[in-house]
Write a protein that holds these residues in place. Structure first.
Motif, PDB file in Angstrom:
ATOM      1  N   LYS A 181       4.759   9.835  -5.562  1.00  0.00           N
ATOM      2  CA  LYS A 181       3.422   9.292  -5.317  1.00  0.00           C
ATOM      3  C   LYS A 181       2.752   9.973  -4.136  1.00  0.00           C
ATOM      4  O   LYS A 181       1.606   9.683  -3.817  1.00  0.00           O
ATOM      5  N   GLY A 182       3.499  10.832  -3.451  1.00  0.00           N
ATOM      6  CA  GLY A 182       2.920  11.518  -2.304  1.00  0.00           C
ATOM      7  C   GLY A 182       2.780  10.627  -1.086  1.00  0.00           C
ATOM      8  O   GLY A 182       1.875  10.802  -0.270  1.00  0.00           O
ATOM      9  N   LEU A 183       3.691   9.658  -0.933  1.00  0.00           N
ATOM     10  CA  LEU A 183       3.638   8.789   0.244  1.00  0.00           C
ATOM     11  C   LEU A 183       4.130   9.566   1.454  1.00  0.00           C
ATOM     12  O   LEU A 183       4.965  10.450   1.329  1.00  0.00           O
ATOM     13  N   PRO A 184       3.612   9.228   2.653  1.00  0.00           N
ATOM     14  CA  PRO A 184       4.153   9.862   3.850  1.00  0.00           C
ATOM     15  C   PRO A 184       5.618   9.466   4.052  1.00  0.00           C
ATOM     16  O   PRO A 184       6.052   8.399   3.623  1.00  0.00           O
ATOM     17  N   ARG A 188      -3.585   4.092  -1.941  1.00  0.00           N
ATOM     18  CA  ARG A 188      -3.887   3.825  -0.539  1.00  0.00           C
ATOM     19  C   ARG A 188      -3.670   5.017   0.387  1.00  0.00           C
ATOM     20  O   ARG A 188      -4.421   5.225   1.332  1.00  0.00           O
ATOM     21  N   PHE A 189      -2.622   5.811   0.124  1.00  0.00           N
ATOM     22  CA  PHE A 189      -2.309   6.882   1.057  1.00  0.00           C
ATOM     23  C   PHE A 189      -3.047   8.176   0.741  1.00  0.00           C
ATOM     24  O   PHE A 189      -2.860   9.179   1.409  1.00  0.00           O
ATOM     25  N   HIS A 190      -3.890   8.151  -0.310  1.00  0.00           N
ATOM     26  CA  HIS A 190      -4.645   9.364  -0.642  1.00  0.00           C
ATOM     27  C   HIS A 190      -6.153   9.166  -0.562  1.00  0.00           C
ATOM     28  O   HIS A 190      -6.892  10.114  -0.402  1.00  0.00           O
ATOM     29  N   GLU A 214      -0.161   1.332  -3.634  1.00  0.00           N
ATOM     30  CA  GLU A 214       0.407   2.255  -2.664  1.00  0.00           C
ATOM     31  C   GLU A 214       0.112   3.713  -3.041  1.00  0.00           C
ATOM     32  O   GLU A 214      -0.111   4.557  -2.175  1.00  0.00           O
ATOM     33  N   ALA A 215       0.127   3.975  -4.347  1.00  0.00           N
ATOM     34  CA  ALA A 215      -0.147   5.343  -4.810  1.00  0.00           C
ATOM     35  C   ALA A 215      -1.581   5.756  -4.493  1.00  0.00           C
ATOM     36  O   ALA A 215      -1.879   6.932  -4.327  1.00  0.00           O
ATOM     37  N   ARG A 230       6.609   6.095   5.435  1.00  0.00           N
ATOM     38  CA  ARG A 230       6.385   4.982   4.505  1.00  0.00           C
ATOM     39  C   ARG A 230       7.533   4.886   3.482  1.00  0.00           C
ATOM     40  O   ARG A 230       7.988   3.800   3.155  1.00  0.00           O
ATOM     41  N   ILE A 290       1.454   0.213  -7.346  1.00  0.00           N
ATOM     42  CA  ILE A 290       0.362   1.068  -7.829  1.00  0.00           C
ATOM     43  C   ILE A 290      -0.648   1.281  -6.697  1.00  0.00           C
ATOM     44  O   ILE A 290      -1.109   2.399  -6.450  1.00  0.00           O
TER      45      ILE A 290
END
Ligand SMILES: Nc1ncnc2c1ncn2[C@@H]1O[C@H](COP(=O)(O)OP(=O)(O)OP(=O)(O)O)[C@@H](O)[C@H]1O
Ligand SMILES: [Mg+2]
Lengths: 339, 316
Positions: B221-224, A120-122, A117-118, B227, A115
């Motif tokens: 989730k839109g991860l790069p 952290r990158f935004h 991770e969802a 990743r 969760i």
């Protein structure tokens, strides 16, 4: 009226494998506004999941799969975005809950990390802020003792709990649009009701738009504002919830309604009882004319097996049907709403 | 988990015992037997042979001999080489680090290169790169190692004179650079096949993981991209490779055999061949047992590794 959050026009999806091309979605149009729930209904294999994956561009890449048409969210055309910019849309703008709660989480990472991770990158957030948010999300979706459970691996959780984690993950960034692909099919009835309640509650608070995919009209009656019925990759009927449920025009919709035993509980009248005989045609062997005609009790030879009907309005409420006989008395007489 | 590991350890011990029995039986019942080297000595009489056999305890029943041998084995007395009378364990030890050096280099090369090629091939499936890698692996797997080694020696040593043709060091030099330059060719030749094997397995494993629902979740989730590849694809695709790596450990003896012979590398493979030539039974048996132990240890380490890497196993 506000602008729609999501606007889909003439969406088509073609798969290619072994040199053969199969079209699975044949020109789908719809809008969803903020705070609104649109239900997408249809039998297994009618193209509901493929449609929703196309919206998020989660289908295989170009040579294996081609998407055409237009998908706009907040005015941005998604089908033209680079993969990198699309990644920035996924999560904060559109999020998705998948059909398979048991396999949608990575078994080797802790659920809390997945969760986090969802987020952290935004978002630029500190570790502790993210941690607090994860705990908040987990308790919001009804996971007891979230500060401890966030350290669990998916394998240590039941299907219902895992689905809640997936939901928490999808809601982490409060998306403008949530696509829920049969989020409750794999769960038992009580859990199902809790999750529907949860989604409605969040929607009320955040004005989120929702595309809710299901083949259960009981669920539709509980959650949807509008309904769209899909058959063999085409929308065959659509309109306001009460309108479609009380006076379905398309024989397919009536067949679907007839095969829902729980439907009477919802306080709405169903169409003539009975299941639909036969199977959804394979996408690479669609019949000529109306795709439903081989299974349709009202199909008329020489008419329904020749021309593909358009999706046409039947009244002023936005109720639309793809059936050549929709306006004929025979096709409608069974479904008159009782006084 | 602890119970599981105890169970595996017990299984391992049973395996080692079975290997030791079979090995002991085969060698003692083989034509010639442990006495064959003395039999070749000119002028030796039958009486002499019997006396030697008695001295060595070879006239006792086989099970007694076995138990005697086994009990000594356990306390670390693996017998001594017929060739120079030095203890078997120290003979193995002396050759082992040469093999470890060679295998270590080759393994690092194969794991790094193999993983990279495998993952790239899977990510760009059916691309030119994937095609070249596939054909390359087929070729590498079908070329006999000794042939490739000899060709390499021919070009790089005889024709170009860039690299030494064999041995582990130049007598009188033995600097780090000297070792390194001797290592290049044998470890490259040895790695070639392993890169091919490792990259094929890694490609298959990666393709398998790429189709999993959780990879789609990660994308949603839109991860790069990096990743998704590192944390969700490669991370999971490596788990079955740990088992493969564990299975590779015992090939430390057999795997390098041909390479060590071609490049006159003083390792365990060479020791094995030489010992066969001399009918040096204590050393042969020692190597056999060593190999069985490595098999068990390799499997055990792989089990522990998989358990550490995969919570499904650890907690299941
Ligand atoms: N990657 C793919 N390649 C080729 N065909 C596909 C692919 N994915 C789906 N299809 C086909 O598209 C059609 C629609 O599938 P889809 O998964 O959208 O159905 P669905 O309406 O979601 O059904 P269900 O209720 O079972 O989830 C099916 O005939 C399926 O075989
Ligand atoms: Mg589906």
């Amino acid at each position: 009226m506000t602008d729609p959050v999501l606007s889909v026009r003439d969406l088509r999806v073609r798969f290619r494998s072994g040199g053969r091309e199969t079209q699975v979605v044949h020109g789908v149009d719809f809008d969803i506004r903020g705070g609104e729930t649109l239900a997408l209904v249809g039998e297994s294999g009618s193209g509901k999941s493929v449609t929703s994956f196309a919206l998020m561009r989660l289908l295989p890449e170009a040579p294996r799969c081609r998407i055409s048409g237009s998908v706009r969210i907040g005015g941005v055309e998604l089908l033209e975005l680079s993969e990198r910019r699309m990644a920035a849309i996924r999560g904060p703008r559109i999020a998705m809950i998948f059909q398979e709660p048991l396999t949608s989480l990575n078994p080797v990472h802790r659920v809390g990390d997945q969760i986090a991770e969802a987020i952290r990158f935004h978002r630029r957030m500190s570790r502790s802020a993210i941690r607090a948010r994860v705990i908040e999300l987990l308790s919001m979706v009804g996971i007891p003792d979230p500060a401890r459970r966030m350290h669990a691996y998916p394998g240590e959780m039941s299907g219902g709990m895992r689905q809640r984690v997936v939901i928490a993950m999808a809601l982490a960034l409060e998306p403008d649009l949530l696509i829920a692909d049969e989020p409750t099919t794999a769960l038992d009835v009580t859990v199902q009701a809790q999750i529907l309640e949860l989604l409605k509650d969040i929607q009320r608070r955040t004005n989120m738009a929702m595309l809710f995919i299901t083949h259960d009209f009981g669920v539709v009656a509980e959650i949807a504002d509008r309904v769209m019925v899909m058959y063999a990759g085409r929308i065959v009927e659509g309109g306001e919830l009460a309108e479609v449920l009380s006076s379905p025009r398309m024989p397919y919709t009536r067949g679907l309604l007839g095969s829902v035993p729980r439907f009477e509980d919802a306080g709405l009248r169903s169409g003539p009882l009975g299941t639909i005989e036969g199977f959804v045609p394979s996408p690479d062997a669609l019949p000529q004319g109306c795709a439903f005609h081989p299974r349709c009790p009202h199909a008329r030879p020489g008419l329904c097996d020749v021309d593909l009907p358009d999706l046409t309005a039947v009244d002023g409420t936005g109720h639309r049907v793809r059936c050549l006989r929709a306006s004929e008395p025979l096709a409608t007489e069974n479904t008159e709403v009782p006084a | 988990m602890i119970r599981f590991l105890l169970h595996r350890t017990l299984q391992g011990i049973v395996l080692i015992l079975i290997v030791s029995m079979i090995g002991f039986a085969v060698i003692n019942l083989a034509p010639g037997g442990p006495l064959s080297q003395y039999a070749l000595t000119p002028g030796i009489s039958q009486a002499d042979l019997e006396r030697i056999a008695h001295q060595m305890g070879l006239d006792r029943p086989l099970p007694i001999q076995y138990l005697d041998w086994l009990s000594k084995l356990i306390v670390g007395d693996w017998g001594s080489s017929y060739r120079d009378q030095s203890p078997v364990l120290s003979v193995i030890w002396r050759h082992m680090w040469a093999t470890l050096l060679l295998m270590g280099c080759a393994t690092v090369i194969s794991v790094v290169l193999g993983t990279l090629i495998g993952v790239l091939g899977a990510l760009r499936r059916y691309s030119l790169f994937d095609y070249v890698a596939t054909v390359g692996a087929m070729i590498a797997l079908s070329i006999p190692t000794f042939w490739f080694g000899l060709i390499a020696i021919f070009f790089f040593s005889l024709e170009l004179g860039w690299l030494p043709a064999g041995n582990m060091y130049t007598v009188g030099d033995q600097s780090l650079g000297d070792y390194a330059i001797h290592l290049i060719m044998p470890s490259a030749v040895l790695a070639l096949v392993n890169v091919a094997i490792w990259s094929r397995y890694m490609r298959a494993s990666t393709l398998d993981v790429m189709d999993q629902d959780y990879v789609r979740t990660a994308r949603a989730k839109g991860l790069p991209r990096w990743r998704i590849i590192s944390a969700h694809i490669v991370r999971n695709a490596l788990i079955p490779m740990i088992t493969l790596a564990g299975l590779q450990l015992p090939t430390i003896i057999g795997g390098a055999l041909v390479t060590e012979t071609v490049f006159t590398w003083p390792g365990l493979g060479r020791l094995f061949i030489d010992s066969l030539g001399y009918n040096d039974y204590p050393v042969i048996m020692g190597l056999l047992m060593f190999s069985a132990i490595l098999t068990v240890v390799g499997n055990f380490l792989a089990d522990v590794g998989v358990a550490l890497a995969d919570p499904r196993i650890r907690l299941g």
